[in-house]
Every structure is written in C-alpha cells, then in structure tokens.
Design a protein around this motif. Structure first.
Motif, short mmCIF file in Angstrom:
data_model
loop_
_atom_site.label_atom_id
_atom_site.label_comp_id
_atom_site.label_asym_id
_atom_site.label_seq_id
_atom_site.Cartn_x
_atom_site.Cartn_y
_atom_site.Cartn_z
N THR B 96 54.81 30.48 33.90
CA THR B 96 56.24 30.54 34.20
C THR B 96 56.60 29.17 34.75
O THR B 96 55.72 28.33 34.96
CB THR B 96 56.51 31.59 35.29
OG1 THR B 96 55.76 31.23 36.47
CG2 THR B 96 56.10 32.98 34.85
N GLN B 97 57.86 28.93 35.01
CA GLN B 97 58.26 27.63 35.56
C GLN B 97 57.53 27.35 36.87
O GLN B 97 56.91 26.30 37.04
CB GLN B 97 59.78 27.60 35.80
CG GLN B 97 60.61 27.41 34.53
CD GLN B 97 60.87 28.71 33.81
OE1 GLN B 97 60.39 29.77 34.21
NE2 GLN B 97 61.64 28.65 32.74
N ASP B 98 57.62 28.28 37.81
CA ASP B 98 57.00 28.03 39.11
C ASP B 98 55.48 28.10 39.05
O ASP B 98 54.78 27.36 39.74
CB ASP B 98 57.55 29.01 40.16
CG ASP B 98 58.99 28.69 40.53
OD1 ASP B 98 59.33 27.49 40.59
OD2 ASP B 98 59.77 29.63 40.75
N ARG B 100 53.59 27.14 36.60
CA ARG B 100 53.11 25.87 36.06
C ARG B 100 53.24 24.75 37.10
O ARG B 100 52.39 23.87 37.19
CB ARG B 100 53.85 25.52 34.77
CG ARG B 100 53.63 26.57 33.69
CD ARG B 100 53.54 25.99 32.31
NE ARG B 100 54.84 25.56 31.80
CZ ARG B 100 55.06 25.29 30.51
NH1 ARG B 100 54.09 25.42 29.63
NH2 ARG B 100 56.23 24.90 30.10
#
Lengths: 259, 322
Positions: B96-98, B100
């Motif tokens: 996910t964005q966070d 990663r």
C-alpha cells in the motif's frame, strides 16, 4: 531551483525479455529506452523549473555500460545534464543497492528537489524513492498526483487507499510522482539535436564513493532460490460478435447465477 | 518448524483494521509462534480486533499529528530495536502507499533489502522465503532472506484470507517516534475520501472495468451503468486513470487494487501485464475487445471479439428489461 530526476533505462516493454536462468537477473541485451514512468517526473521537473523562473533539471541513472539512449530522450525533452553510473560490480544489485548508488550520485548535485517515479515499469519494487530519501536524510512525499512549489515549500496531493491527502513539505525533499501527474511533452527536433551535445557525467562505483561489498550480488542479503513457470489460466471460449454477443453474456451470467 | 516472531504493519480504515493487515495476520499465525503488530495511531482503538485475529501485542506510535507514517513508524521501530527491543524474524507490510513507505525507510535504517510483491510466504529453516509472480504472473520467483537479520517483505493484497480466531485483546505498548530531524519535514494538512456508491471495488462480487478501448471518457458511463445493473463495482485500467477519465481509486492492476471477484467483466481492456496482475485471480473473466489478438483473451473464460460501443449498449438494455 535545481531539480534532480531519477531515471531508469529499461528494455522496451514491447519486447519484455526474460530472466536469465544462469544469473537470475533480467536479461538486458536489447536496446534500452527511457522508462515511460519516468517521463512524468522529467516533465514535472521541467514545469516546476519553468514556474520557478530559474534553475535546471539534472538526470541521474544507473545503467550497464554507460548506456545513455534513454537519458538522451529525457535530455531532448529539456533536461540540462545527466549523470550515469555504471560498473560491472553493480550487476545483481537489488533496490537498496540501487538506492545507495543513486543517492550518492544525487548528493553531488545538491538539489532542492529530487523527483522519481513511484515504481519502474520493469522491476516495480516501488521502494527506491523512499530508500533514497532516507539515505539522503530528506523528507519525502510519495505517490504524488500533483506537485507545486511555493516559497521553498512543496505542496503535494498524495494518493491514498481512500482518496488523497494534501501534504506540505519543506525543501529540500524527495517527491515520487504517479503516472499521469502531468502530460509528458514529445521531444522536438531541436531538442533531439541539442540533447546530443548536453553533458553526461559518467561515473563508476568508486566515483560515487561506494565499494563492491555494498552492491551487486555481494550486497543483496537475499537469494533467489527458484524460478518456475506459474500455473496458467486456461483461455475459454472466444466468439466474434455478430450482433448477438450480449445474449451470450447474459446466458453466461445466468449460468453462473450471479444476476 | 516455525519462526519465533513476526511483526505485521497495521493499517486502518477509520474505526476498523484494514483487510490487508488482517490477511497478513492470518498468514503470520501459520509461520510464527508470536505475532505482533506495529502501527501509527492509537493502538487501544484496534487492540480488540487485532487480538481477535491473533496479534498478541500492538506497538503503536500514538497520534502522528500529520507526520508521514513511513518515516515516523520506521524511525520508531529502528529506535526501539536499537534500544534493546527484541527484533522479529521478519516484518510483513502490505503493498500500500504507507506500507511501501515504511518498508523503504526501514530498509535503509536496518540496512536490509526488501523482498517485494510477495503473494505467498514459507519458512525455510530460521528464515522466510517470499514468492513473487513476474512477467504478468507467468513465472514464479522465490526469494529467500539470507541476511541473517529481520527480513522485510511487502505483501500484495488478497494473497491470504483474513480469519478471526477469537484471540484475547492484544496488549498495547508505546512505540516512541524519535526526533525526525530533516526527514520529518512533510505534514498532512487534509485528507480527502473519494466516495463511490455501491460495493467497494476490492470487495465486490462482480467488477466491471473499462479501458482505453472505450475511446473517450464519456463512454465510461456504460461501465458505470453495467456495474450498477449487475450490483457490481466499476473499475478501470491504468491507461484511463492516467488519462484522467476516472480517479485512481478505480484502478485495477499492479498499481491500484487487486481484485478477485466471482465475475470480472473487462470492457475495452487489452490486458497489459500491469492490469492482468490485478485481476487474474478472478473466478470468472468475461472480456469484450475489438482486437482478437489482445492478451486479455488468453485469460478470459468468455471472450467477445467486438466493439464495446455495440455490445455494451445491447447488454445494458437486455439486463434492464429483465
């Protein structure tokens, strides 16, 4: 404002290549091109420098054999200069080793802003930008879908799972941009001609202050233990639409009892 | 033989724990004796649900006051380990964005490579092996952490099935964020949620997706209509998200959502690798595309070689009249 853009030169995706069973790395024997994902960062950088009214765009790339074909495309778009880092010892480098090399090359430029794509189109580990930021001691905003810079502050809309966040970040900083953040320009004929004489600094591993134990196979800390063919999905029935294909779809959905 | 301890990065959607976190907890329970969660925010709010899914302890930073999760959580974990906290055998984080961001920062702090795009995990001796599909899922690559210290694995959503096991409420411990110095310069000012009606894209039983073959953004309305008629969620290929026709939250693929619905209907999608990776796990796939050679037909159970502008309006009419 000085903007450094991380650029990857990849095998043409139209000719996706394969893994070399001996070395367990991507075969890179075809000509390299500028990764499409990076064209957005280059364009973003050019627009930000334009908006700032001063500054320049510098490219940084790690590639085998001082490959510059992809870099020339980005130089033709309008970047001023580039650094390419090549060294036989870099073969087999993973994302962390790549980040170490790029970070060392970027540090020499003392940029106000570092831009990168969120992930490459061939390796897509998606960790390199954040690793570079940490190595350089920079703040970062990843997954940007819009970026503006005002009085030393980057204002970013960052994609999230649910929507987006508005983020402010003091420069110097690293921002990773998503595809589609801006529409990349096509290089003009004049740009292509000018790119041929733009300076490209060629560095080896020692040139960025690293040694072979930190990169390549030696630095990886991970080992590929197997490469096997995945179970394939079987293709089903393919029919030509002769005006009644919708009926076939409805019947198919009825059979599945999902309607 | 299992591992001693795995740490799972906890993410949340408002009041509840994100599905990806629960999926990783389910797998972590199989792999290790002790499973703990590390996360941003208030651990007390989620201790019950995390415990129910097998987490014994939750290490939480408390409110970050707008600081980015990546640098904050990674710095807190590295500081805790440097301060003597027993490091886990492996960290699992969602792609996910966070997830990663935390993985990238942690990777540098611990000088440890990240094994990415993992869809399965297995124990090998005292370390973990991650399985990553490459080349659009045609080849499986297994990568082992050989560093001798905590491996970091980025796990793709929908790789495992979340399952509550009725565990007791997890203990909550503080995870202190140290002074971030120059790395802490980013602040979240506002969060926007892009709402859509109907079922969520990654939970819907039927997904109808549109691609470049629709021709123009107005034609995406057909995808919306069809999705509504079948009680499904509308999705999109990366090409039309990049082109700005629909928001990123619609994107199915390598970047974007991984979906595994009962039925996936691909309209005007050629089937680029980046897209196939996100939907190949669907139980049944129907594809409509003009180009008989399009790769999407290689994975479709029912393939219609035809113009979406002819097939879709008739399909929508036929379903409306039922």
């Amino acid at each position: 404002m000085k903007v450094v853009v991380c650029v990857k030169q990849i095998p043409d995706p139209a000719d996706p290549g394969a893994l070399d069973p001996e070395t367990k790395t991507l075969k890179r024997d075809s000509k390299l091109i500028l990764d499409d994902s990076d064209a957005y960062g280059v364009e973003m950088a050019l627009q930000l420098v334009d908006a700032a009214g001063e500054g320049e765009v510098h490219l940084v790339s790690m590639a085998p054999n001082n490959e510059v074909a992809g870099l020339r495309t980005a130089l033709a778009m309008g970047a001023a200069s580039a650094t390419v880092v090549s060294d036989p010892a870099l073969q087999g480098s993973d994302a962390l080793a790549t980040a170490k090399v790029l970070a060392a090359a970027i540090a020499k430029q003392e940029p106000d802003l570092v831009l990168a794509a969120t992930e490459s189109s061939d390796g897509y580990t998606g960790t390199v930008p954040e690793q570079i930021a940490e190595l350089l001691g920079l703040a970062s905003v990843t997954f940007a879908k819009s970026v503006t810079v005002e009085s030393g502050l980057a204002k970013v809309k960052r994609q999230t799972e649910a929507g987006f966040d508005e983020v402010e970040c003091a420069l110097p900083a690293l921002v990773s941009v998503t595809a589609g953040v801006v529409e990349p320009r096509y290089p003009s004929f004049k740009g292509i001609m000018a790119a041929k004489s733009k300076p490209v600094d060629e560095l080896d591993l020692a040139g960025v202050g690293l040694d072979a134990s930190q990169v390549g196979w030696a630095g990886a800390g991970q080992e590929i233990v197997s490469i096997t063919a995945a179970a394939e999905r079987e293709a089903g029935e393919v029919i030509e639409d002769e005006g009644d294909a919708h009926e076939r779809i409805v019947a198919f959905l009825d059979d599945l009892k999902v309607l | 033989m299992g591992l001693d301890k795995i740490w799972v990065f906890g993410e949340t959607n408002g009041d509840s724990v994100a599905t990806i976190t629960l999926e990783m907890l389910a797998k972590a329970r199989e792999l290790a004796d002790t499973v703990e969660v590390f996360m941003a925010g208030d651990g007390d709010d989620y201790a019950e649900e995390l415990g129910d899914h097998g987490a014994q302890t939750v290490y939480a930073t408390g409110d970050l006051n707008g600081a980015m999760q990546g640098v904050s959580v990674a710095s807190a974990v590295a500081a805790a380990i440097a301060g003597g906290l027993d490091a886990p055998d492996a960290f699992l984080l969602g792609t996910t964005q966070d997830g990663r961001d935390v993985a990238g920062r942690l990777s540098v702090k611990l000088n440890q490579s990240v094994i990415t795009n993992v869809v399965d995990l297995e124990v090998d001796g005292d370390t973990l092996v991650g399985l990553e599909p490459v080349f659009g899922g045609t080849t499986d690559v297994k990568t082992k952490n050989t560093s001798g210290t905590s491996g970091i694995f980025l796990v793709r959503p929908k790789s495992f099935v979340a399952e509550a096991v009725g565990g007791a409420e997890a203990d909550v411990e503080d995870l202190d964020v140290p002074d971030l110095g120059t790395t802490g310069g980013a602040r979240i000012l506002n969060s926007h949620v892009e709402e859509s009606d109907g079922p969520k894209l990654d939970e819907a039983a039927i997904v109808v997706s549109g691609g470049r073959g629709l021709g123009d953004s107005e034609s995406y309305a057909m995808v919306d209509d069809l999705a509504k008629l079948v009680g499904g969620a509308p999705g999109a290929s990366r090409a039309i998200v990049d082109a700005g026709w629909v928001p990123y939250s619609y994107q199915v693929g390598q970047t974007g959502k991984v979906v595994k619905p009962a039925v996936y209907i691909a309209c005007g999608i050629s089937g680029a690798t980046q897209h196939l990776v996100g939907m190949k796990g669907s139980k049944t796939i129907i594809a409509i595309n003009k180009d008989a050679e399009a790769p999407i037909f290689a994975v479709a159970d029912l393939g219609i070689v035809g113009d979406v502008h002819k097939v879709m309006p008739k399909l929508i009419e036929a379903l409306k009249s039922r």
